[in-house]
Design a protein around this motif. Sequence first.
Motif, PDB file in Angstrom:
ATOM      1  N   THR A  30       0.846  -1.184   0.000  1.00 34.63           N
ATOM      2  CA  THR A  30       0.000   0.000   0.000  1.00 34.63           C
ATOM      3  C   THR A  30       0.886   1.239   0.000  1.00 34.63           C
ATOM      4  O   THR A  30       1.838   1.320   0.779  1.00 34.63           O
ATOM      5  CB  THR A  30      -0.933   0.008   1.227  1.00 34.63           C
ATOM      6  OG1 THR A  30      -1.719  -1.190   1.202  1.00 34.63           O
ATOM      7  CG2 THR A  30      -1.848   1.211   1.212  1.00 34.63           C
ATOM      8  N   VAL A  32       0.863   5.754  -0.517  1.00 35.17           N
ATOM      9  CA  VAL A  32       0.164   7.034  -0.637  1.00 35.17           C
ATOM     10  C   VAL A  32       1.125   7.966  -1.354  1.00 35.17           C
ATOM     11  O   VAL A  32       2.301   8.055  -0.970  1.00 35.17           O
ATOM     12  CB  VAL A  32      -0.225   7.602   0.753  1.00 35.17           C
ATOM     13  CG1 VAL A  32      -0.851   8.979   0.615  1.00 35.17           C
ATOM     14  CG2 VAL A  32      -1.156   6.647   1.485  1.00 35.17           C
ATOM     15  N   ARG A 102      -4.193   6.830  -2.868  1.00 33.90           N
ATOM     16  CA  ARG A 102      -3.917   5.654  -2.047  1.00 33.90           C
ATOM     17  C   ARG A 102      -4.039   4.512  -3.020  1.00 33.90           C
ATOM     18  O   ARG A 102      -5.029   4.415  -3.770  1.00 33.90           O
ATOM     19  CB  ARG A 102      -4.925   5.523  -0.912  1.00 33.90           C
ATOM     20  CG  ARG A 102      -4.717   4.267  -0.086  1.00 33.90           C
ATOM     21  CD  ARG A 102      -5.776   4.162   1.020  1.00 33.90           C
ATOM     22  NE  ARG A 102      -5.680   2.901   1.686  1.00 33.90           N
ATOM     23  CZ  ARG A 102      -4.844   2.603   2.680  1.00 33.90           C
ATOM     24  NH1 ARG A 102      -4.029   3.524   3.122  1.00 33.90           N
ATOM     25  NH2 ARG A 102      -4.830   1.409   3.218  1.00 33.90           N
TER      26      ARG A 102
END
Length: 172
Positions: A30, A32, A102
């Motif tokens: 993940t 950002v 994101r």
Amino acid sequence: MTVFDELVLHPFLGDLPMGWLHRLAAHGRTVVRPAGYRLCRPDGPAECCWLLRSGAVDLDGPGPGRGDVVLGHVGADGVVGCSWLVEPYRYVSGAVVTEEIRAVEFAAAGLRNLIGEDPALGLELTTRFVTVLTGRLRTSTRRWAELHLDDRGDSLPRRAGEFPTAGPPALC
């Protein structure tokens, strides 16, 4: 949320069998990224792809005498970076974050290994990415034609960021 959870919720992959999602999750993380961050450059090594969960990205490429030209737009739940799939593994277009994203970022080498190990998963992923690319080719072709006609004064102008709301956006 774990990468696996993100994949389950993403419309591009969420309907895959759980075993495949677990295997894919092992090659993702993940991330950002803020507005203005460049995910990739045209002809750069295609080392990653991204499944957007939120935010937005413009796809661009060099326009003769124009600098970078915006060819498309990818929003939440979209896919960026399909060039990892086919040799020479170079991005066809660039991608710049326009609204903080994101995303799940995949290592392309890991995805290629999975495809080599499991032909059924390989066929499924290839089909999904080719579907995205086909739609983007249509949009990019139309965008380049509009830019060419704009140079000649033969069409209505379209500014970067103004894209049809229906259909997929341009290549990457």
